[in-house]
Write an enzyme that holds these catalytic residues in place. Structure first.
Site, PDB file in Angstrom:
ATOM      1  N   TYR A 108      30.386  22.202  58.629  1.00 38.45           N
ATOM      2  CA  TYR A 108      30.780  22.455  57.234  1.00 38.45           C
ATOM      3  C   TYR A 108      29.693  23.300  56.585  1.00 38.45           C
ATOM      4  CZ  TYR A 108      31.801  21.650  52.289  1.00 38.45           C
ATOM      5  OH  TYR A 108      32.084  21.825  50.954  1.00 38.45           O
ATOM      6  N   GLU A 159      33.669  27.830  50.391  1.00 40.86           N
ATOM      7  CA  GLU A 159      33.637  26.695  51.315  1.00 40.86           C
ATOM      8  C   GLU A 159      34.272  27.088  52.640  1.00 40.86           C
ATOM      9  OE1 GLU A 159      34.732  22.144  50.672  1.00 40.86           O
ATOM     10  OE2 GLU A 159      36.520  23.342  51.083  1.00 40.86           O
TER      11      GLU A 159
END
Length: 333
Positions: free
Chosen positions: A120, A208
């Protein structure tokens, strides 16, 4: 109050690619036949088909007709066509859409990736410090909120000085935290700097990448991305404004934007009209504390015209959720 808007995954992929971030080969399709054609043009043996909606949790979502998942891995172009046919024109329901779901008018068809690890990575605006923050975790592929709740030590947060920008040592620190060896930091560091440049140049409030994949061949590829842009900066980015998909947005938000009202729709039944962002938030907090449920945030501003007030009333009265309207206005003279 500055709102911010999400865009489709395929649009985010294009922006990431233009910034130098590697993404799987693929394209967006709006018909089953187009989806099959894209699959036939890709030099691979398996494909991923993703419903394009403004919501997370697509893989665990369900369509209105019962078809499971907005993300499918298939082996042949014919299967790509069949899956696209089930998705297009359907409504995808996830934990972020509410029971009404979101309409699917496009699907992303891309080559599947042999994944060794899922990570991530994000650059986001930290409202508390007014600084950008680099967020990284080895636990990619799941919601970062879930990771934060269950294993906060698995998340690195590196605050970025707005004047100095992202420093090389910070990119190296994040790369090492993500498990890259000291001899293999060049690719992840280059990617992190590319993401930060995109964040700045496009006036993002969030970039993101989840998951950021490390392939079995050692490449670092963005498999899914979500970009969030600050509405207050869109006058500088007409190309970003042109990417908006009205079908994915709350009709109340669209009506408010036409009259330059600061509005955010919620799921309560008390319509709120207030002049001042801070006062509006305090009003909503007090209503919630008293057992009420605000249906919206609505700041008409201190200099609202008669036309804006009229539009605000029409907006609240046109919301079927609203049972009563609460007005909290400070008059200065």
């Amino acid at each position: 109050v500055s709102q911010s808007r999400y865009y489709h995954e395929y649009q985010a992929r294009d922006l990431l690619s233009s910034a130098g971030v590697a993404v799987p080969r693929g394209a967006v399709a709006r018909t089953p036949e187009e989806a099959e054609s894209i699959a036939r043009s890709l030099p691979c043996n398996s494909f991923v088909v993703k419903a394009q909606v403004h919501a997370g949790g697509r893989g665990k979502g369900t369509f209105k007709d019962g078809f499971k998942s907005g993300v499918h891995l298939v082996k042949t172009p014919a299967q790509v066509r069949d899956v696209a046919a089930r998705m297009l024109g359907n409504q995808l329901i996830t934990h972020q859409t509410g029971p009404e779901g979101k309409p699917v008018h496009a699907v992303l068809v891309a080559e599947s990736t042999e994944i060794a690890r899922e990570l991530y990575l994000a650059i986001a605006l930290d409202r508390a410090s007014s600084h950008p923050v680099l967020v990284a975790s080895r636990e990619g592929g799941v919601e970062i909120e879930t990771v934060a709740e269950k294993n906060p030590a698995a998340i690195l947060r590196e605050q970025i000085h707005p004047g100095l920008g992202l420093q090389p040592y910070q990119a190296r620190k994040a790369s090492i935290f993500l498990g890259f060896p000291s001899t293999g930091l060049r690719a992840p560091c280059r990617l992190i700097h590319a993401v930060y440049r995109l964040f700045l140049e496009r006036d993002c409030s969030q970039v993101e990448i989840n998951p950021l994949a490390v392939t079995k061949g050692g490449d670092v590829v963005a498999l899914d991305a979500k970009l969030n842009f600050d509405d207050n900066a869109l006058f500088r980015h007409k190309e970003i404004e042109a990417l908006r998909d009205a079908a994915q947005e709350d009709p109340r938000d669209l009506a408010a934007a036409e009259h330059h009202l600061n509005y955010i729709g919620l799921d309560g039944d008390i319509g709120c009209m207030v002049n001042g962002a801070g006062l509006a938030m305090a009003t909503m907090d007090l209503l919630q504390a008293a057992g009420g449920r605000p249906a919206n945030f609505l700041d008409v501003g201190g200099g609202a015209s008669e036309q804006m007030i009229t539009a605000a009333f029409k907006l609240l009265q046109g919301d079927p959720r609203v049972r009563v309207i609460f007005i909290n206005s400070i008059v200065t003279g």
